[in-house]
Each structure stands twice: as structure tokens, then as C-alpha cells.
Design a protein around this motif. Structure first.
Motif, PDB file in Angstrom:
ATOM      1  N   ALA A 747       0.827  -1.210   0.000  1.00 40.05           N
ATOM      2  CA  ALA A 747       0.000   0.000   0.000  1.00 40.05           C
ATOM      3  C   ALA A 747       0.860   1.259   0.000  1.00 40.05           C
ATOM      4  O   ALA A 747       0.576   2.226  -0.726  1.00 40.05           O
ATOM      5  N   PHE A 748       1.927   1.270   0.793  1.00 40.50           N
ATOM      6  CA  PHE A 748       2.807   2.440   0.789  1.00 40.50           C
ATOM      7  C   PHE A 748       3.508   2.600  -0.560  1.00 40.50           C
ATOM      8  O   PHE A 748       3.656   3.722  -1.065  1.00 40.50           O
ATOM      9  N   VAL A 749       3.958   1.481  -1.148  1.00 39.81           N
ATOM     10  CA  VAL A 749       4.596   1.563  -2.462  1.00 39.81           C
ATOM     11  C   VAL A 749       3.598   2.057  -3.502  1.00 39.81           C
ATOM     12  O   VAL A 749       3.926   2.893  -4.357  1.00 39.81           O
ATOM     13  N   LEU A 750       2.358   1.557  -3.444  1.00 40.34           N
ATOM     14  CA  LEU A 750       1.320   2.039  -4.358  1.00 40.34           C
ATOM     15  C   LEU A 750       1.089   3.531  -4.187  1.00 40.34           C
ATOM     16  O   LEU A 750       0.926   4.266  -5.175  1.00 40.34           O
ATOM     17  N   GLY A 751       1.090   3.998  -2.937  1.00 36.67           N
ATOM     18  CA  GLY A 751       0.940   5.434  -2.704  1.00 36.67           C
ATOM     19  C   GLY A 751       2.058   6.240  -3.324  1.00 36.67           C
ATOM     20  O   GLY A 751       1.830   7.302  -3.918  1.00 36.67           O
ATOM     21  N   PHE A 783      15.581   1.705   4.417  1.00 34.44           N
ATOM     22  CA  PHE A 783      14.725   1.383   5.560  1.00 34.44           C
ATOM     23  C   PHE A 783      13.363   0.829   5.173  1.00 34.44           C
ATOM     24  O   PHE A 783      12.630   0.371   6.055  1.00 34.44           O
ATOM     25  N   PHE A 784      13.005   0.877   3.882  1.00 34.76           N
ATOM     26  CA  PHE A 784      11.674   0.388   3.519  1.00 34.76           C
ATOM     27  C   PHE A 784      11.712  -0.592   2.348  1.00 34.76           C
ATOM     28  O   PHE A 784      11.207  -1.713   2.458  1.00 34.76           O
ATOM     29  N   ILE A 785      12.310  -0.207   1.219  1.00 36.39           N
ATOM     30  CA  ILE A 785      12.259  -1.052   0.026  1.00 36.39           C
ATOM     31  C   ILE A 785      13.049  -2.345   0.240  1.00 36.39           C
ATOM     32  O   ILE A 785      12.546  -3.452  -0.031  1.00 36.39           O
ATOM     33  N   CYS A 786      14.289  -2.248   0.717  1.00 40.14           N
ATOM     34  CA  CYS A 786      15.096  -3.462   0.927  1.00 40.14           C
ATOM     35  C   CYS A 786      14.477  -4.395   1.966  1.00 40.14           C
ATOM     36  O   CYS A 786      14.401  -5.611   1.726  1.00 40.14           O
TER      37      CYS A 786
END
Length: 802
Positions: A747-751, A783-786
């Protein structure tokens, strides 16, 4: 099983082929890039009593003024510098202390004039070891006292300014209550018509014409930049006033100076002054440039395969450092291998142990490359290319099932590296390549650590399943660290972060995992377990993410100028609500979430076509300006330059790119006017990508992004289905935890995808959010994608595989 194995082999072959193609395109970009030259050392040779003015051309500083730095050598051979520019600063560094040219530490008896107002310094209390110190001065019929944090007017603090953010009000309140050694440094500004906060109003004087600030234990008075009222200083009563901005500063003890964002190491060999540019250096296609006779350049060619720091060390007495580090690293690996220390445990096969050793080396190499970049001596682009490609292939070749999300994520990272390399090679300035070098280093760190975790799960020595109570403690510590980092950003940082980090990315990760855990526990709650049925404990478990969510919401309202974080939180909240309603089979809630999403899309379309925000514009707010620029950017050419330049870059790209071959022939060549787009490496990276590879290239990128999101949902659905058939409640909880963590991360990546494409294609007003995988790496990547890619790959494995 045979059909699945064939599909798996075919999918791996396709992913490996596309990754090899993208890595080859990076290598082709590097090979086709033209030669670039820059000055390694700038020699300034002046006779005693002679002076010279240097600017953008002579300093190879693209952001300096045409006349910026004045140098003079007196009769005794001493060197002096002064700021000639009226719009930009000149910074000087002595040891660990950095100050502006045209700054002076106030002393009792001095007098300074700003406009028509004369101030007299009555007393100065030196800043002691605890950070306490103050200056008392009078002027304009009033007495003032400033201690580096709070301005007192006739003994009383001034009320806060109307446009002061909440963070500024909190800092001012803290400074009035805290002990002198614990206050937060806040500068005093002169000018403007308002007496408020730390502003000293002066009639007919521009705001910011002068500043008084606590810097490294001193209270420094500095002149402002730009077209400001001059700051005149007199050492005492009756002394001749001099313009503080034009004061010459001796260069004894100065180790570096900064002119127009370009930093120079300063050294004098007795006759000539040597300036070594270290960052933001102009590049030239030929080692020739017109220079005054007193200035000479020592040229150097950009080296794609050079380790600058290692080469420097090997030329001096520290030649042994590089081989020493390599030998120490090899010795550490050999000892770990022999003793069976993690990740080289004895029970696993030799292949897994070798892969663990390679992943550890990859992470260490990433840390080394990042430290070199932070020290101003980054590795060459070729070495960064090898590091980035090694990180991608390491993640692709690890044993276990290759999930769709993993394959699409790796390819998206490869596309992002290609775009950042093109951007760095296409700019005639040395600093543009640092985005690519930083991204490759962070990828090596993040994916290297992620590979170690995956191998740990697949190594056959998996520890017993983590208990819920222990995980809750870990999540509690993670949430506490995220909250503390957000508080530091509010107090000490700004919307760009604090200490060169973005705490909001860590908070998004903590919020995602914590919420997923709470939903997983709530859906599997068993009232028959009395130790888990206490209302207070159940409330804590199910409502714990609320505090972190409120903190993120408050940061978005207080610290950030636009409302993009609010949109991200709305998208995430609706996605999590939709996932929960589907999992719990609450069809009414599912319909309500879908209806709200449709209403949001309809509202955006109506607002885009209405074209009337006169009521909003009458308020004169920041958001009203954003909407006005969005609806009619041509009428606001200055504030709408991002939209206008981005639209021009997209139009230049067309469907097939500027070369009508999807940008293949432009690899490694100059980037052209697209470099003028503000924040083109972050918020407007999609505009640059379309400019180079056309709309068909963008369609391929959209396909990969959709496949990544579909892969996350596919893995989440498999995890939830496995939780329904699990015989142990812990395995069922782990399955639900994987499911909702992937839903929240997706959801965050979609945002990010929606906001970035919406901004670049003028669907939404300009909102500052980078595009995941494509924009320059930073906290969002590490901190998020990896972590999301690693968690997705682990979740894709069946219990038998891990």
C-alpha cells in the motif's frame, strides 16, 4: 510439480535475461560516456601586494557567482580572502568550525549599524563549556539580550510570530524553560516590520539583512545574502564603519572554503595558494579553458574505475592501509569459516556457507563505498556499477523459489540504477554521479543483509519459531525508536529529515509490521485462552499502532509543507481496511472502502475540471498556491517551473524517446535541458526517464510496477491461505502476519507510485514524494524497500523450504 518447475525455470530465465540486459545497458552507458575533465588543483600565484577576483569560470564552480571570491596577498606574503558576491555566501572552515566570511564575534564596545538603526554592544558573556553565554546590546531606544536561543526585549521574551510552525513554537517554549546548556540554538534575525520571536524588526530594512547566531561556542554576527541592507561595523565609538560583508579574512588555519556549493581544500606552499575542489565541480569536454595569468589548473580526467582514497593513500606513507584492510577481511572470513560462526554455521551445506560469505562481503563493501562517498572520495562509477549489479544478482540467485514480487522488484531496481547512471553521466558536474554511487552502496548494504537473513531462514538451522510476546517486545522497541526519530526531526530537523536521514521511512516500516501483527492477533483471537483474554492486554495489542499513526499524521501536518504524507497515510489506511474486511469476510466494510476510493477518484477529476478555486485562493494559503499552479502553471511560471519543465521534458521524449529508438543511442550522452527540472533526481525522476526512453519505456516501467504489486498480493494471498490450513496457532499467526505486512508495504509503495506519476503527469498538484525504485536512493531505499523485498522473498517460501 513438473509443470510448476517448468514455469519456475522459465520465469527465472526471463528475469535473469532482463536483468542481464539492464546491467549491459549500464555498462554501455559507461562505455559510451564522453571523456570529462576537471581541475584537480587550482593554483593562484600572486605577487606581494597583488589581488585577484575569482568566480564561476576560474573556480570551476557552476553555482558560484561570476565574481565570488576575492584573494589578496599582502607585503609579508600572508593570504586574505573576502566575499565579493552580493547574493551568495562564502564559507570558511578552521578545524571543525565553519563560519561565513563577513562574520564577526561580538565584543563589548563594538557598534554596528543596519539601515538607519545603530546598535551598541554593552556586554558579552563568553559561551562556557555548558553552552551558556549571552550578548547584551541596545539600539532603537530598547535594550536587548540574546543567548543563542532566546531574544529578550527589555527583559521579556517576545510573542511567537504568526507564521511560526508548531515545531518552532515548541522549541521556543523549551528554550525559555531549559537550563542554558540545554537550549536549542535558534538564530536572531534583523529586519522586517515585526517584533516577534527571534526577529528584531527594523523599519525600511529587508528581513534577514543580518543574523546573530550561536556557532561552535561563539556568538557570531553575520551579514545577510542577496539584496539586503548593508551591515556596518565599527570596532568602537568614533571608529570608521566598514561593511561587514566586505571584510577580509586571513587564510591562516583555514582548511577549506565553500563558494557556490563547491568545496575547496586550501593549502599554501609559500608562494602559490592551492585550491583543491572536492564536490560540485564543473566538468569539461576538453582540458582547455581561458584563465587569468595568475591562475593555473592541474587537470584530471574522470576515472570510472578508480578508488580515489586508495590511490591517494598508496602515494603516501599510508600505502599499506588498502592491502591491510583486505588481509584483515580475508582473515576474518577464514576464522569464521573454520569455527562455524554465523552466518558460516557448520550444519549447512558448502553452497549456503559460500553464499553467506559472499553476502557478508557485499554488505561490507557497501558500507565501505558509503563511507568513501561521505568522505568526499567516492569510488568510480564503474566500481559502483559492479557493486550495484552484484547486489541485484545476489538477490536473484539465492536458493529458494523466485517469487514474482522478487523478480519484478529486482528489475525495477535495475531500471532505477540505469536512469540514475544516465543522469549522472549526462550532467557536466561531478556531484550528479553521487546519487548513483549512494544508491549502489545502499543497495549492497540492504540486499546483502537481506540475503544473510534469507540464507539464515533456509540454512537448515532455523531457530524455533519466534514467540508472539518476544516479537511484541521487538516491535515495541522498533516503534519507540521510530517515535524518537520523529521527535528529533520535529525539534532539530525539517521536512528533509534530520542528520541526513528520513525517520518517516523507519516509522512507515514500524507502522506496517506493528499493524500487521495486531490484525493477525485479532483475527486469530481465542477467548478460551485466559492468559490472553485480559481486556487491558487485548486493547494494547489491538490498538498499539494508533500512537505511531497519530505521530506520523502529526509530523505530516506540522513538519511538511505539502499534503503528500497525508495522501500516503490515506492510501495505506484504506488498503489495510480493505485487506482486513476481505480477510474477516465483512462485505459491508469492503463495499464501503471501495466506495470511498471511487469517491476520491471522482473528487480529483471534478476538481481538475472545475478550474475554480477562487474561494481557496482568497485565503492566500500554501495549499491554495499549489492548486493554482496545478490548474494553470503557465500563469505562475516561477512557482510552476517544475510542472512546466517536466511537461517539456515529457514532450521531448515522445513515444519512442528523442532518438526514436527508446533512448538506446543516447545512453551515456548529455542529459540536456531536463537537468534544469528542480529535484529531477527525486520527485521528477519519471519526467527524466520519459525524456530519455519515451512513453513506451514508461509503459514497460508501469508494467513492472504492476507486476511487483500483483506479486506482493499473490504472496500475501498464499500466506493467508496457508494460515487457514495450519495445524498450529503459531504458524497460523505467522501466515497472517506475512499477509498483512505485505499488504501494508504494498500500500505504501502504491501510494508512492500514484503520487509520483500524478505529480509528473499533472494529475495531482505538485507533491514531494520520490518514486520507489526509480528515484535516487536514501532512507526510503534502505529502511523500507530493501526490508520489504527481503520479507517478500522469505514469505514466498513454503514451510518445507525454510
Amino acid at each position: 510439480m513438473t509443470g510448476y518447475a517448468v514455469r519456475g525455470v522459465t520465469g527465472f530465465a526471463v528475469a535473469a535475461g532482463l536483468l542481464a540486459l539492464l546491467c549491459t545497458l549500464q555498462l554501455l552507458s559507461l562505455w559510451r560516456s564522453p571523456a570529462a575533465w576537471s581541475p584537480a588543483v587550482i593554483f593562484v600565484d600572486l605577487e606581494p601586494g597583488e589581488s585577484i577576483t575569482l568566480g564561476q569560470q576560474e573556480l570551476a564552480a557552476p553555482r558560484a557567482d561570476q565574481q565570488h571570491l576575492g584573494l589578496r596577498r599582502d607585503a609579508s606574503g600572508r593570504w586574505f580572502a573576502r566575499n565579493v558576491s552580493g547574493a551568495k555566501q562564502l564559507l570558511l572552515q578552521r578545524g571543525a568550525r565553519e563560519h561565513r566570511a563577513g562574520s564577526v564575534a561580538l565584543a563589548a564596545g563594538q557598534r554596528f549599524r543596519i539601515g538607519a538603526t545603530l546598535f551598541s554592544v554593552d556586554a558579552v558573556d563568553a559561551v562556557d563549556a555548558a553552552g551558556a553565554g549571552a550578548v547584551s546590546f541596545s539600539g532603537g531606544g530598547q535594550r536587548w539580550r540574546y543567548d543563542g536561543a532566546t531574544l529578550l526585549r527589555d527583559g521579556s521574551a517576545q510573542p511567537p510570530c504568526l507564521n511560526t510552525a508548531v515545531s518552532g513554537r515548541l522549541a521556543a517554549a523549551w528554550n525559555r524553560l531549559a537550563l542554558p546548556g540545554l537550549t536549542l540554538a535558534r538564530p536572531l534575525t534583523f529586519g522586517g516590520n515585526l517584533y516577534c520571536g527571534n526577529r528584531l524588526g527594523l523599519g525600511h530594512v529587508e528581513p534577514g539583512s543580518a543574523t546573530l547566531a550561536r556557532v561552535d561556542g561563539l556568538l557570531l554576527l553575520s551579514s545577510g545574502s542577496g539584496a539586503r541592507a548593508p551591515l556596518m561595523l565599527a570596532p568602537g565609538a568614533g571608529a570608521i564603519e566598514i561593511d561587514l560583508a566586505r571584510i577580509e579574512v586571513p587564510l591562516e588555519g583555514v582548511t577549506s572554503l565553500v563558494a557556490g556549493h563547491t568545496r575547496f581544500a586550501v593549502r599554501s606552499d609559500g608562494k602559490a595558494l592551492q585550491l583543491r575542489p572536492a564536490s560540485h565541480v564543473a566538468l569539461f569536454s576538453d582540458a582547455r579553458v581561458a584563465l587569468p595569468p595568475q591562475v593555473q589548473w592541474q587537470w584530471q580526467q574522470r576515472q570510472a574505475w578508480a578508488l580515489t582514497l586508495i590511490l591517494t593513500l598508496t602515494k603516501g606513507s599510508g600505502w599499506w592501509v588498502a592491502p591491510g584492510l583486505c588481509c584483515a577481511l580475508a582473515l576474518w572470513g577464514a576464522l569464521a569459516w573454520q569455527r562455524g560462526r554465523w552466518p558460516f554455521v557448520r550444519e549447512v551445506g558448502a553452497g549456503v556457507r559460500a553464499a553467506s560469505f559472499g553476502a557478508a562481503l557485499l554488505a561490507i563493501a557497501g558500507v565501505g563505498a558509503l563511507l568513501l562517498a561521505r568522505a568526499g572520495t567516492p569510488p568510480g562509477a564503474g566500481i559502483s556499477l559492479l557493486l550495484g549489479c552484484a547486489a541485484l544478482w545476489c538477490h536473484l540467485l539465492l536458493p529458494g523459489r523466485l517469487a514474482l514480487a522478487t523478480a519484478a522488484g529486482i528489475l525495477l531496481l535495475a531500471v532505477g540504477l540505469l536512469a540514475q547512471l544516465e543522469l549522472g553521466l549526462g550532467a557536466m558536474e561531478s556531484s550528479w554521479l553521487r546519487h548513483y554511487q549512494k544508491t549502489t552502496a545502499l543497495l549492497a548494504i540492504g540486499l546483502g543483509i537481506g540475503a544473510l537473513l534469507r540464507l539464515r531462514m533456509q540454512g537448515g538451522t532455523r531457530a524455533p519459531m519466534l514467540a508472539q510476546s518476544r516479537l511484541e517486545w521487538m516491535l515495541g522497541w522498533l516503534a519507540s525508536a521510530a517515535l524518537a526519530a520523529l521527535l528529533l526531526q520535529v525539534l532539530l530537523g525539517d521536512e528533509t529529515g534530520v542528520f541526513d536521514l528520513q525517520p518517516v521511512e523507519l516509522a512507515k516500516l514500524a507502522l506496517t509490521v506493528l499493524t500487521a501483527h495486531c490484525i493477525a492477533v485479532g483475527l486469530g483471537w481465542d477467548a478460551a485462552m485466559p492468559e490472553r483474554a485480559r481486556p487491558s492486554r487485548r486493547w494494547f495489542r489491538l490498538a498499539a499502532p494508533a500512537l505511531l499513526f497519530i505521530a506520523l499524521l502529526g509530523l505530516a501536518l506540522v513538519q511538511v509543507d505539502d499534503y503528500s504524507p497525508l495522501i500516503l497515510l490515506v492510501v495505506w489506511s484504506m488498503a489495510m481496511a480493505l485487506a482486513w474486511s476481505i480477510a474477516s469476510r465483512r462485505h459491508a466494510a469492503t463495499g464501503a472502502v471501495v466506495a470511498l476510493a471511487c469517491l476520491g477518484v471522482a473528487a480529483i477529476a471534478w476538481l481538475r475540471n472545475a478550474g475554480d478555486v477562487s474561494q481557496l485562493a482568497s485565503q492566500g494559503s500554501f495549499y491554495a498556491d499549489r492548486f493554482l499552479v496545478w490548474l494553470d502553471p503557465a500563469s505562475h511560471p516561477h512557482t510552476g517551473q517544475q510542472l512546466l519543465l517536466g511537461a517539456r521534458a515529457i514532450a521531448e521524449g515522445g513515444w519512442w524517446g528523442p532518438d526514436h529508438l527508446l533512448g538506446i543511442t543516447t545512453l551515456g550522452q548529455t542529459a540536456g535541458s531536463s537537468l534544469h527540472i528542480p529535484q529531477v533526481q527525486d520527485d521528477f525522476a519519471p519526467s527524466f526517464f520519459i525524456n530519455r526512453h519515451g512513453l513506451f519505456g514508461a509503459l514497460a516501467l508501469w508494467t513492472l510496477q504492476v507486476l511487483f504489486l500483483v506479486g506482493l498480493l499473490q504472496t500475501a494471498a498464499r500466506s493467508y491461505a496457508a494460515s487457514g490450513t495450519a495445524r498450529d496457532f503459531r504458524q497460523a499467526w505467522v501466515g497472517r502476519l506475512h499477509c498483512f505486512t505485505l499488504c501494508g508495504g504494498g500500500a505504501f509503495v502504491l501510494g508512492h507510485f500514484l503520487l509520483s506519476w500524478g505529480t509528473n503527469l499533472a494529475i495531482f498538484p505538485v507533491m514531494g514524494q520520490p518514486m520507489s525504485f526509480l528515484s535516487a536512493g536514501g532512507s526510503h531505499l534502505l529502511f523500507f524497500i530493501c526490508p520489504l523485498l527481503t520479507f517478500s522473498a522469505i514469505s514466498a517460501q513454503s514451510p518445507e523450504e525454510i
